[in-house]
Design an enzyme around this catalytic site. Structure first.
Site, PDB file in Angstrom:
ATOM      1  N   SER A  83       9.887  85.978 104.434  1.00  0.00           N
ATOM      2  CA  SER A  83      10.489  86.968 104.772  1.00  0.00           C
ATOM      3  C   SER A  83      11.948  87.000 105.617  1.00  0.00           C
ATOM      4  O   SER A  83      12.776  87.680 105.583  1.00  0.00           O
ATOM      5  CB  SER A  83       9.651  87.958 105.534  1.00  0.00           C
ATOM      6  OG  SER A  83       9.251  87.634 106.763  1.00  0.00           O
ATOM      7  N   HIS A 112       6.097  90.989 100.815  1.00  0.00           N
ATOM      8  CA  HIS A 112       7.858  91.195 100.379  1.00  0.00           C
ATOM      9  C   HIS A 112       8.111  91.293  99.047  1.00  0.00           C
ATOM     10  O   HIS A 112       9.238  91.226  98.609  1.00  0.00           O
ATOM     11  CB  HIS A 112       8.428  90.299 101.387  1.00  0.00           C
ATOM     12  CG  HIS A 112       8.623  90.735 102.785  1.00  0.00           C
ATOM     13  ND1 HIS A 112       9.287  91.854 103.075  1.00  0.00           N
ATOM     14  CD2 HIS A 112       7.845  90.318 103.797  1.00  0.00           C
ATOM     15  CE1 HIS A 112       9.333  91.865 104.434  1.00  0.00           C
ATOM     16  NE2 HIS A 112       8.393  91.011 105.071  1.00  0.00           N
ATOM     17  N   LYS A 130       4.828  98.448 102.648  1.00  0.00           N
ATOM     18  CA  LYS A 130       6.164  98.116 102.566  1.00  0.00           C
ATOM     19  C   LYS A 130       6.740  98.560 101.490  1.00  0.00           C
ATOM     20  O   LYS A 130       6.861  99.942 101.495  1.00  0.00           O
ATOM     21  CB  LYS A 130       6.370  96.509 102.335  1.00  0.00           C
ATOM     22  CG  LYS A 130       6.070  95.923 103.699  1.00  0.00           C
ATOM     23  CD  LYS A 130       6.218  94.359 103.976  1.00  0.00           C
ATOM     24  CE  LYS A 130       6.213  93.945 105.364  1.00  0.00           C
ATOM     25  NZ  LYS A 130       5.107  92.874 105.581  1.00  0.00           N
TER      26      LYS A 130
END
Ligand SMILES: *Cc1c(COP(=O)(O)O)cnc(C)c1O
Length: 400
Positions: free
Chosen positions: A188, A216, A247
């Protein structure tokens, strides 16, 4: 409170401030989105948001909100129980099956967060006879989870396949019964994608299992957003996938492990953060089911976020900034010096662009940066505005 203890805590805080590492939280007075209202003086002001993990822009999606509201009406507000006592609603199993189908695994198990999924996944599966071989840039929750297991630990430098091979040999020499290679799908801080094909090849050669933490990536990378295993074409070689509902997939909260049935069944019996922590709220479960349904069909949003990333990359490097190369919506603008990164973040804030500066200990000394993240919630005009603000701020600070 004990005076010397209070002084000790206060001194630690003073040191954090003196080191320039004190994190202050900004107050947002709106939903998460491409633009947010931040509290400023006695009012609020709108800024363009380049620092959320809201890649698909689903955090305020009306259909997800409607599904969550409906679930509250039908299933109540909270569960007040862990899963195995009286905390499993039809919704929780529906969400687990939805995740498993989406990622092409037998089953999935929910946790309160991916931090807990990573914290709980290793200890039940591996013992002192086993080896965990972990990328040095893996997320903090993996590091903690590995520590909580009795398995022997091995570390390889970020994406260094030669070192990984050395560690596999070392684990064999140490007599490891089972070997598990664990990596983030996307790192990330840099936005780099793990070299899963090479990892799969080494895993085949040395008879190792593979776990990918795809927080991610799930939702926005790979075909239909199935993440880095799909993107790199080695999906069926990955034994365990961990991920987050916090996310791309609506951005609320919750984590999961998706894997073979036997692995999930054992985690349900033994994973401590699952056994000793409350069930996800019904609204979160129902909203996340809807979010996955939307994400799977969201080719246009995936196209947008990648187009924004290409546009922003081109604009920022044309302006003279240094970028890390990459193919994800994480775009780190390198400033090297911590002070500079903080000054740049402040200058961008004044110009209506919300970013976060990252510096030691989050990234190595001398590698301070502004990490920007693109979102399908941004418009092309927002991206251009942000590029203009970077140019203006960069000139004002003598960076470009
Ligand atoms: C965000 C993140 C986590 C933690 O996920 P939560 O659901 O917020 O606890 C774990 N691993 C990686 C790689 C992440 O990026």
């Amino acid at each position: 409170m004990n005076t010397s203890f209070r002084q000790h805590i206060a001194a630690t805080l003073t040191q954090i401030e003196a080191d320039g590492l004190y994190k202050k939280e900004r107050l947002i007075a709106s939903p998460q989105g491409g633009k947010v209202q931040i509290v400023s003086g006695s009012g609020t002001r709108q800024v363009i948001n380049l620092c959320a993990n809201n890649y698909l822009g689903l955090a305020d999606h009306p259909d997800i909100i409607a599904a969550a509201k409906q679930a509250m009406d039908e299933f109540g507000f909270g569960m007040a129980s862990v899963r195995f006592i009286c905390g499993t609603q039809t919704l929780h199993r529906d969400l687990e099956k939805t995740i498993a189908n989406y990622l092409g695994k037998d089953d999935a198990i929910l946790f309160a967060a991916c931090f807990d999924a990573n914290g709980g996944v290793f200890e039940p599966l591996l013992g002192a006879e086993d080896a965990i071989i972990s990328d040095s840039l893996n997320h903090a929750s993996i590091i903690d989870g590995v520590r909580l297991s009795k398995a022997k630990r091995y570390r390889f430098a970020n994406s260094d396949m030669n070192e990984l091979e050395d560690r596999l040999k070392e684990a064999d020499k140490d007599g490891a019964r089972f070997k598990l290679i664990v990596t983030d799908g996307v790192f990330s801080m840099d936005g780099y994608i793990a070299n899963l094909p090479a990892i799969a090849e080494l895993a085949d050669r040395y008879g190792a299992l593979i776990m990918v933490d795809d927080c991610h990536a799930t939702g926005h990378l790979g075909e239909k957003g199935r993440g880095t295993p799909a993107l790199t074409g080695v999906g069926n070689r990955i034994d365990i996938v961990t991920g987050t509902l916090g996310k791309s997939l609506g951005g609320s909260m919750g984590g999961f492990v998706a894997a073979d049935q036997a692995i999930i069944d054992l985690l349900r019996q033994r994973a401590r953060p699952y056994l000793f922590s409350n069930s996800l709220a019904p609204a979160v479960a129902a909203g996340s089911i809807k979010a996955i349904e939307i994400a799977e069909a969201a080719d246009e949003r995936r196209r947008q976020v990648m187009a924004h990333a290409a546009r922003f990359r081109a604009g920022i490097s044309r302006a003279g900034f240094e970028l890390l190369p990459g193919e994800t919506p994480i775009i780190p603008v390198m400033l090297h010096d911590a002070r500079r990164a903080q000054d740049m973040a402040a200058a961008l804030d004044e110009r209506g662009v919300y970013v976060a500066g990252f510096f030691f200990p989050v990234v190595p000394v001398g590698k301070a940066r502004i990490r920007t993240q693109m979102s399908a919630a941004l418009s092309e005009a927002d991206v251009d505005f942000a590029i203009g603000a970077f140019e203006d701020a960069g000139r004002a600070l003598g960076i470009i």
